[in-house]
Write a protein that holds these residues in place. Structure first.
Motif, mmCIF file in Angstrom:
data_model
loop_
_atom_site.group_PDB
_atom_site.id
_atom_site.type_symbol
_atom_site.label_atom_id
_atom_site.label_comp_id
_atom_site.label_asym_id
_atom_site.label_seq_id
_atom_site.Cartn_x
_atom_site.Cartn_y
_atom_site.Cartn_z
ATOM 1 N N GLU A 217 0.833 -1.212 0.000
ATOM 2 C CA GLU A 217 0.000 0.000 0.000
ATOM 3 C C GLU A 217 0.862 1.254 0.000
ATOM 4 O OE1 GLU A 217 -3.104 0.338 2.809
ATOM 5 O OE2 GLU A 217 -3.954 -1.643 2.391
ATOM 6 N N SER A 218 1.991 1.206 0.680
ATOM 7 C CA SER A 218 2.847 2.388 0.783
ATOM 8 C C SER A 218 3.532 2.737 -0.531
ATOM 9 C CB SER A 218 3.903 2.192 1.878
ATOM 10 O OG SER A 218 4.774 1.115 1.535
ATOM 11 N N ILE A 219 3.548 1.791 -1.473
ATOM 12 C CA ILE A 219 4.125 2.077 -2.792
ATOM 13 C C ILE A 219 3.056 1.909 -3.879
ATOM 14 C CG2 ILE A 219 6.537 1.633 -2.210
ATOM 15 C CD1 ILE A 219 6.195 -1.205 -3.320
ATOM 16 N N GLY A 220 1.829 2.230 -3.506
ATOM 17 C CA GLY A 220 0.744 2.293 -4.472
ATOM 18 C C GLY A 220 0.286 0.975 -5.042
ATOM 19 N N GLY A 221 0.508 -0.134 -4.308
ATOM 20 C CA GLY A 221 0.071 -1.429 -4.801
ATOM 21 C C GLY A 221 0.912 -1.975 -5.940
ATOM 22 N N LEU A 222 2.146 -1.510 -6.056
ATOM 23 C CA LEU A 222 3.027 -1.959 -7.136
ATOM 24 C C LEU A 222 3.133 -3.491 -7.132
ATOM 25 C CD1 LEU A 222 5.053 -0.854 -9.319
ATOM 26 C CD2 LEU A 222 6.830 -1.139 -7.583
ATOM 27 N N PRO A 223 2.980 -4.143 -8.284
ATOM 28 C CA PRO A 223 3.088 -5.611 -8.331
ATOM 29 C C PRO A 223 4.532 -6.078 -8.085
ATOM 30 C CG PRO A 223 1.858 -4.766 -10.221
ATOM 31 C CD PRO A 223 2.551 -3.598 -9.586
ATOM 32 N N LEU A 224 4.847 -6.335 -6.841
ATOM 33 C CA LEU A 224 6.185 -6.699 -6.400
ATOM 34 C C LEU A 224 6.022 -7.676 -5.243
ATOM 35 C CD1 LEU A 224 9.288 -6.028 -6.587
ATOM 36 C CD2 LEU A 224 8.877 -4.276 -4.860
ATOM 37 N N GLN A 225 6.606 -8.869 -5.351
ATOM 38 C CA GLN A 225 6.357 -9.852 -4.315
ATOM 39 C C GLN A 225 7.525 -10.837 -4.210
ATOM 40 O OE1 GLN A 225 2.760 -11.630 -5.969
ATOM 41 N NE2 GLN A 225 3.905 -13.408 -6.701
ATOM 42 N N PRO A 226 7.579 -11.592 -3.098
ATOM 43 C CA PRO A 226 8.585 -12.652 -2.991
ATOM 44 C C PRO A 226 8.389 -13.690 -4.075
ATOM 45 C CG PRO A 226 7.550 -12.227 -0.862
ATOM 46 C CD PRO A 226 6.756 -11.481 -1.884
ATOM 47 N N VAL A 227 9.454 -14.290 -4.547
ATOM 48 C CA VAL A 227 9.352 -15.291 -5.594
ATOM 49 C C VAL A 227 8.514 -16.460 -5.099
ATOM 50 C CG1 VAL A 227 11.516 -16.446 -4.938
ATOM 51 C CG2 VAL A 227 10.664 -16.617 -7.280
ATOM 52 N N ASP A 228 7.628 -16.916 -5.995
ATOM 53 C CA ASP A 228 6.777 -18.068 -5.735
ATOM 54 C C ASP A 228 5.825 -17.873 -4.552
ATOM 55 O OD1 ASP A 228 9.365 -20.421 -6.645
ATOM 56 O OD2 ASP A 228 7.773 -19.541 -7.871
ATOM 57 N N SER A 229 5.511 -16.604 -4.205
ATOM 58 C CA SER A 229 4.510 -16.410 -3.169
ATOM 59 C C SER A 229 3.138 -16.754 -3.724
ATOM 60 C CB SER A 229 4.535 -14.957 -2.661
ATOM 61 O OG SER A 229 4.075 -14.086 -3.671
ATOM 62 N N PRO A 230 2.174 -17.111 -2.865
ATOM 63 C CA PRO A 230 0.851 -17.507 -3.365
ATOM 64 C C PRO A 230 0.197 -16.382 -4.153
ATOM 65 C CG PRO A 230 1.113 -18.101 -1.061
ATOM 66 C CD PRO A 230 2.273 -17.221 -1.404
#
Length: 230
Positions: A217-230
């Motif tokens: 939320e603090s970066i505007g919902g940017l699609p960025l996540q840990p690898v292979d997260s659900p």
């Protein structure tokens, strides 16, 4: 060529730097902070992330961009300016200090390209970096760059959140541009994954090493996540 970096458009570069720092990233301004319009999140190997402030384009600025970099560059910057709070582009790079061989190869493969643009900037430490760009006329394709001179990547990079590398960059690529993408990559890329779905451009970036999911939320919902997260 291979994936160089992924660009994220922001409205306020200083606010963006603070937000990513609060998420545990080490962020380095591209120039002196009072003059910089970009900032970098480096990793010890592989692609890096660039935060870039892109202003709304007035008509005079559009023509200035075209005069400098050609119609392909103008279309690309217009595309950047029209995308809010998302990934706006991806770049590919060569290890060579000149982009001319790769540009000629792409033109011969049927990918229209801009002329070679000679770029430079001074880092916050006062080091002058130089590199070259060549931009496809189609702004949905990645732009190509040479190696930085001197080398810009830090030897040691530590992120408090544990991130160690960009693991995968998922890019939606329509069938009409698939061949051009493959020409730009000149084969398989260790990081870029073609994604199904509508539209085009970077859809998701996955990071290795993150110790917990990010509060996006603090970066505007940017699609960025840990690898292979659900």
């Amino acid at each position: 060529m291979r994936c160089s970096h992924i660009l994220h458009r922001v409205d306020d570069i200083h606010a963006a730097v603070r937000a990513f720092q609060q998420l545990g990233f080490t962020v380095v301004y591209g120039r002196r902070p009072d003059r910089s319009s970009n900032a970098l999140i480096w990793f010890e190997e592989g692609p890096f992330i660039e935060l870039v402030r892109v202003p709304r384009l007035s008509l005079p600025l559009r023509w200035a961009v075209q005069l400098y970099g050609g119609r392909g560059m103008r279309r690309r910057v217009e595309r950047w300016a029209g995308r809010d709070g998302s990934w706006i582009d991806v770049s590919v790079e060569t290890d060579d200090e000149s982009i001319s061989v790769e540009r000629d190869r792409l033109v011969a493969a049927g990918v229209p390209m801009s002329r070679i643009l000679n770029m430079r900037r001074s880092t916050p430490d006062g080091v002058t970096l130089r590199w070259q760009l060549a931009v496809p006329q189609d702004p949905s394709l990645p732009f190509a760059m040479s190696a930085y001179r001197p080398q810009a990547r830090p030897e040691r990079v530590v992120h408090a959140n544990g991130a160690t590398a960009v693991a995968r960059v998922h890019v939606a690529v329509p069938a009409a541009t698939r061949a051009a993408w493959q020409s730009l990559l000149d084969g398989e890329d260790p990081w870029i994954r073609f994604a199904d779905g509508d539209g085009d451009g970077v859809q998701l970036v996955e990071l290795s090493g993150l110790t917990a999911p990010l509060d996006l939320e603090s970066i505007g919902g940017l699609p960025l996540q840990p690898v292979d997260s659900p």
